[in-house]
Design a protein around this motif. Structure first.
Motif, PDB file in Angstrom:
ATOM      1  N   UNK A 192      31.409 -67.086 -16.167  1.00  0.00           N
ATOM      2  CA  UNK A 192      30.433 -67.094 -15.079  1.00  0.00           C
ATOM      3  C   UNK A 192      31.007 -67.323 -13.680  1.00  0.00           C
ATOM      4  N   UNK A 193      32.244 -67.808 -13.561  1.00  0.00           N
ATOM      5  CA  UNK A 193      32.791 -68.128 -12.229  1.00  0.00           C
ATOM      6  C   UNK A 193      34.249 -67.707 -12.154  1.00  0.00           C
ATOM      7  N   UNK A 194      34.511 -66.430 -12.195  1.00  0.00           N
ATOM      8  CA  UNK A 194      35.867 -65.901 -12.203  1.00  0.00           C
ATOM      9  C   UNK A 194      36.685 -66.502 -11.062  1.00  0.00           C
ATOM     10  N   UNK A 195      37.821 -67.087 -11.398  1.00  0.00           N
ATOM     11  CA  UNK A 195      38.758 -67.546 -10.385  1.00  0.00           C
ATOM     12  C   UNK A 195      38.524 -68.948  -9.871  1.00  0.00           C
ATOM     13  N   UNK A 196      37.433 -69.593 -10.247  1.00  0.00           N
ATOM     14  CA  UNK A 196      37.167 -70.943  -9.756  1.00  0.00           C
ATOM     15  C   UNK A 196      38.165 -71.918 -10.363  1.00  0.00           C
ATOM     16  N   UNK A 197      38.735 -72.785  -9.521  1.00  0.00           N
ATOM     17  CA  UNK A 197      39.703 -73.788  -9.962  1.00  0.00           C
ATOM     18  C   UNK A 197      39.165 -75.179  -9.651  1.00  0.00           C
ATOM     19  N   UNK A 198      39.892 -76.196 -10.142  1.00  0.00           N
ATOM     20  CA  UNK A 198      39.536 -77.566  -9.822  1.00  0.00           C
ATOM     21  C   UNK A 198      38.623 -78.195 -10.855  1.00  0.00           C
ATOM     22  N   UNK A 199      38.231 -79.442 -10.617  1.00  0.00           N
ATOM     23  CA  UNK A 199      37.401 -80.159 -11.590  1.00  0.00           C
ATOM     24  C   UNK A 199      35.973 -79.647 -11.628  1.00  0.00           C
ATOM     25  N   UNK A 200      35.254 -80.069 -12.626  1.00  0.00           N
ATOM     26  CA  UNK A 200      33.836 -79.757 -12.763  1.00  0.00           C
ATOM     27  C   UNK A 200      33.099 -80.054 -11.462  1.00  0.00           C
ATOM     28  N   UNK A 201      32.211 -79.148 -11.056  1.00  0.00           N
ATOM     29  CA  UNK A 201      31.446 -79.394  -9.837  1.00  0.00           C
ATOM     30  C   UNK A 201      29.973 -79.097 -10.078  1.00  0.00           C
ATOM     31  N   UNK A 202      29.174 -79.300  -9.027  1.00  0.00           N
ATOM     32  CA  UNK A 202      27.738 -79.146  -9.150  1.00  0.00           C
ATOM     33  C   UNK A 202      27.292 -77.735  -9.439  1.00  0.00           C
ATOM     34  N   UNK A 203      28.054 -76.749  -8.999  1.00  0.00           N
ATOM     35  CA  UNK A 203      27.696 -75.361  -9.294  1.00  0.00           C
ATOM     36  C   UNK A 203      27.877 -75.064 -10.776  1.00  0.00           C
ATOM     37  N   UNK A 204      28.954 -75.574 -11.389  1.00  0.00           N
ATOM     38  CA  UNK A 204      29.127 -75.433 -12.833  1.00  0.00           C
ATOM     39  C   UNK A 204      27.918 -76.012 -13.570  1.00  0.00           C
TER      40      UNK A 204
END
Length: 217
Positions: A192-204
């Motif tokens: 659902x979020x190609x390329x997103x890095x980093x820790x879990x966030x509110x959008x996830x």
């Protein structure tokens, strides 16, 4: 008659309720067909979509093709007995050719109708086998399939409060396997979020809350 010899009966009276999308990760379609029809390889799929959009039928839909391997979806294993497998002629790095996507979009409606599979039942190999598989990969256009009613894609854009426990519960309710946190987040983002890095966030968190709600509706 099946082109590939690599299949068997579906087990325990199971019938298709999923479609699993793969890429071949091979240099060309002919090499993929040889592999999918080689008894020594013990691998197959129901269909292979060429880069020009032509669909090659390899195993009859009523049979159990050997494409999914170890993994689960919605808490249940033996995905081979519960799915139709579709391979796309793609090396895993290149964009998916427009004619191929046209061919896939021509194939899917009939498969879904014949087995009464809803759009949320169209998943990636990476969805059911996090950490083991990444296909169809970050270049696959899930949003395009969703626009045609052939898969799901999030509609909302807002973020939710950061809540790791709720994120996990929603991801599992949607269907993802109960794996460790990093693998689960990677599987969700690959879908659902190609390329997103980093820790879990509110959008996830928002995406999985929406997806869980939509399949529960």
């Amino acid at each position: 008659m099946s082109l590939s010899p690599n299949f068997g009966p579906r087990r325990d009276g199971l019938r298709p309720e999923l479609v699993v999308i793969h890429y071949t990760a091979m240099p060309d379609c002919e090499a993929a067909i040889r592999a999918l029809c080689d008894p020594a390889r013990e691998v197959s799929a129901h269909y292979l979509v060429r880069r020009d959009g032509q669909v090659v039928a390899l195993v009859e839909e009523g049979a159990r093709a050997w494409h999914a391997g170890a993994g689960e979806w919605r808490g249940r294993g033996d995905v081979n007995s519960r799915s139709i497998g579709i391979e796309l002629d793609n090396d895993g790095f290149s964009p998916f050719a427009a004619p191929m996507m046209d061919g896939l979009e021509g194939l899917l409606p009939g498969v879904l109708a014949r087995w009464s599979i809803r759009p949320e039942g169209v998943i990636g190999h990476s969805c059911m086998a996090p950490g083991r598989k990444i296909d169809p990969g970050p270049r696959f256009d899930w949003e395009r399939l969703a626009r045609g009613g052939l898969a799901l894609w999030p509609e909302g854009r807002a973020a939710s409060p950061l809540d790791p426990a709720r994120f996990r519960a929603d991801a599992l309710a949607y269907g993802f396997p109960d794996v460790e946190e990093a693998l689960l987040l990677a599987a969700v983002r690959l879908r659902f979020r190609h390329g997103r890095k980093g820790p879990l966030d509110g959008r996830d968190c928002a995406i999985m809350a929406e997806m869980a709600a939509r399949i529960g509706a």
